[in-house]
Design an enzyme around this catalytic site. Sequence first.
Site, PDB file in Angstrom:
ATOM      1  N   HIS A  12       5.302  -6.020  14.831  1.00 24.62           N
ATOM      2  CA  HIS A  12       4.769  -7.369  15.177  1.00 24.62           C
ATOM      3  C   HIS A  12       6.193  -6.800  16.481  1.00 24.62           C
ATOM      4  O   HIS A  12       6.921  -7.347  17.129  1.00 24.62           O
ATOM      5  CB  HIS A  12       5.097  -8.499  13.876  1.00 24.62           C
ATOM      6  CG  HIS A  12       7.043  -8.683  14.119  1.00 24.62           C
ATOM      7  ND1 HIS A  12       6.856  -8.437  13.331  1.00 24.62           N
ATOM      8  CD2 HIS A  12       8.002  -8.644  14.952  1.00 24.62           C
ATOM      9  CE1 HIS A  12       8.000  -8.782  13.209  1.00 24.62           C
ATOM     10  NE2 HIS A  12       9.167  -8.624  13.853  1.00 24.62           N
ATOM     11  N   HIS A  59      12.578 -15.187  13.709  1.00 19.23           N
ATOM     12  CA  HIS A  59      12.694 -14.971  15.142  1.00 19.23           C
ATOM     13  C   HIS A  59      13.566 -16.039  15.485  1.00 19.23           C
ATOM     14  O   HIS A  59      14.074 -15.948  16.835  1.00 19.23           O
ATOM     15  CB  HIS A  59      12.352 -13.545  16.413  1.00 19.23           C
ATOM     16  CG  HIS A  59      12.016 -12.565  15.253  1.00 19.23           C
ATOM     17  ND1 HIS A  59      10.460 -13.110  14.646  1.00 19.23           N
ATOM     18  CD2 HIS A  59      11.822 -11.322  15.569  1.00 19.23           C
ATOM     19  CE1 HIS A  59      10.208 -11.546  14.271  1.00 19.23           C
ATOM     20  NE2 HIS A  59      10.811 -10.943  14.504  1.00 19.23           N
ATOM     21  N   HIS A 196      14.049   0.151  16.549  1.00 14.54           N
ATOM     22  CA  HIS A 196      13.854  -0.321  18.047  1.00 14.54           C
ATOM     23  C   HIS A 196      15.259  -1.218  18.109  1.00 14.54           C
ATOM     24  O   HIS A 196      15.767  -1.835  16.928  1.00 14.54           O
ATOM     25  CB  HIS A 196      12.657  -1.086  18.308  1.00 14.54           C
ATOM     26  CG  HIS A 196      12.111  -2.700  17.471  1.00 14.54           C
ATOM     27  ND1 HIS A 196      12.471  -2.314  15.875  1.00 14.54           N
ATOM     28  CD2 HIS A 196      12.322  -3.964  17.676  1.00 14.54           C
ATOM     29  CE1 HIS A 196      12.176  -3.732  15.738  1.00 14.54           C
ATOM     30  NE2 HIS A 196      11.970  -4.005  16.624  1.00 14.54           N
ATOM     31  N   GLU A 243      14.203  -4.408  10.847  1.00 20.37           N
ATOM     32  CA  GLU A 243      13.031  -5.794  10.602  1.00 20.37           C
ATOM     33  C   GLU A 243      12.116  -3.915   9.529  1.00 20.37           C
ATOM     34  O   GLU A 243      11.207  -4.737   8.930  1.00 20.37           O
ATOM     35  CB  GLU A 243      12.570  -5.394  11.868  1.00 20.37           C
ATOM     36  CG  GLU A 243      13.051  -6.345  12.601  1.00 20.37           C
ATOM     37  CD  GLU A 243      11.811  -6.926  13.758  1.00 20.37           C
ATOM     38  OE1 GLU A 243      11.767  -8.194  13.880  1.00 20.37           O
ATOM     39  OE2 GLU A 243      10.620  -6.415  13.957  1.00 20.37           O
TER      40      GLU A 243
END
Length: 282
Positions: A12, A59, A196, A243
């Site tokens: 996402h 988040h 990431h 994540e």
Amino acid sequence: MARIVGSISTSHIPAIGGAIARKAQQEPYWKPFFDGYPPVQEWLESARPDVVVIIHNDHGLNFFLDKMPTFAVGTAAEYQTADEGWGIPALAPAPGNQDLAWHMVESLVADEFDITTCQEALIDHAVSLPLALLWPEHNARGEWPVQIVPVCINTVQAPYPSAARCYQLGQAIRRAVESWESDARVLIIGSGGLSHQLDGERAGFINKAFDTQFMQSMVDDPEWVTQYSNDELVELTGTQGIELLMWVAARGAMPEAVHQLHANYHVPISNTATGLLVLAPR
Ligand code: DHB
Ligand code: FE
């Protein structure tokens, strides 16, 4: 009893929301990412899920540093989409399935997962964007064909739950769904990026070799990743690569024997190695 029809794990990234709004799916930058989804959309037409258990990380929208549950389950009737600051357009609110949600709360606590129950919650890009990617026509009409039960795993503030614990949470979710008295068809979504890192000295860090091995392990050796501590996973995949715990929990919710229906991996979108993996019970 309810039946799990399969699992979809997907990255996402807030920028996807902007690309959808601009209809940029065919631009050279976006095409290799969006091209991953039509085969999944087609499969969903035959799998016909009624309810989605969507395992995601918040988040900083629902939970901030002052209150940070490790695991949380939403029991709301409806979830409004909101944006914690990326400037992406709001999407349609998602209807909740309260019957499954409360059954999951009961079952998970009985199974010794002391989760936080959220009778009100917002959903951020980690929930709204997978829905938009999987059901683009419904998104365009401003509605969703499924009800959701959101399950949130903390990846914002350490300590995070281990990969082993997230796998066990997934197994407990499976026991909950499969003991729900309903003829509903249930899809599991794991929403999180692979390697990431958004900031700091290693901003832009991506580890394709690890991501590739991790995706393969999700098919045939799902506990492979549990050999790593979370510090090691952050070293291997970047600060936000943690994540991938969403993928681990989603895999735990599937039977041990699965087969891979579809996969896509593309680097980079924004700072992220994007992955997509669809599994069905064997
Ligand atoms: C990005 C990725 C994420 O998973 C996220 O939550 C926010 C931003 C990114 O790569 O831009
Ligand atoms: Fe994220």
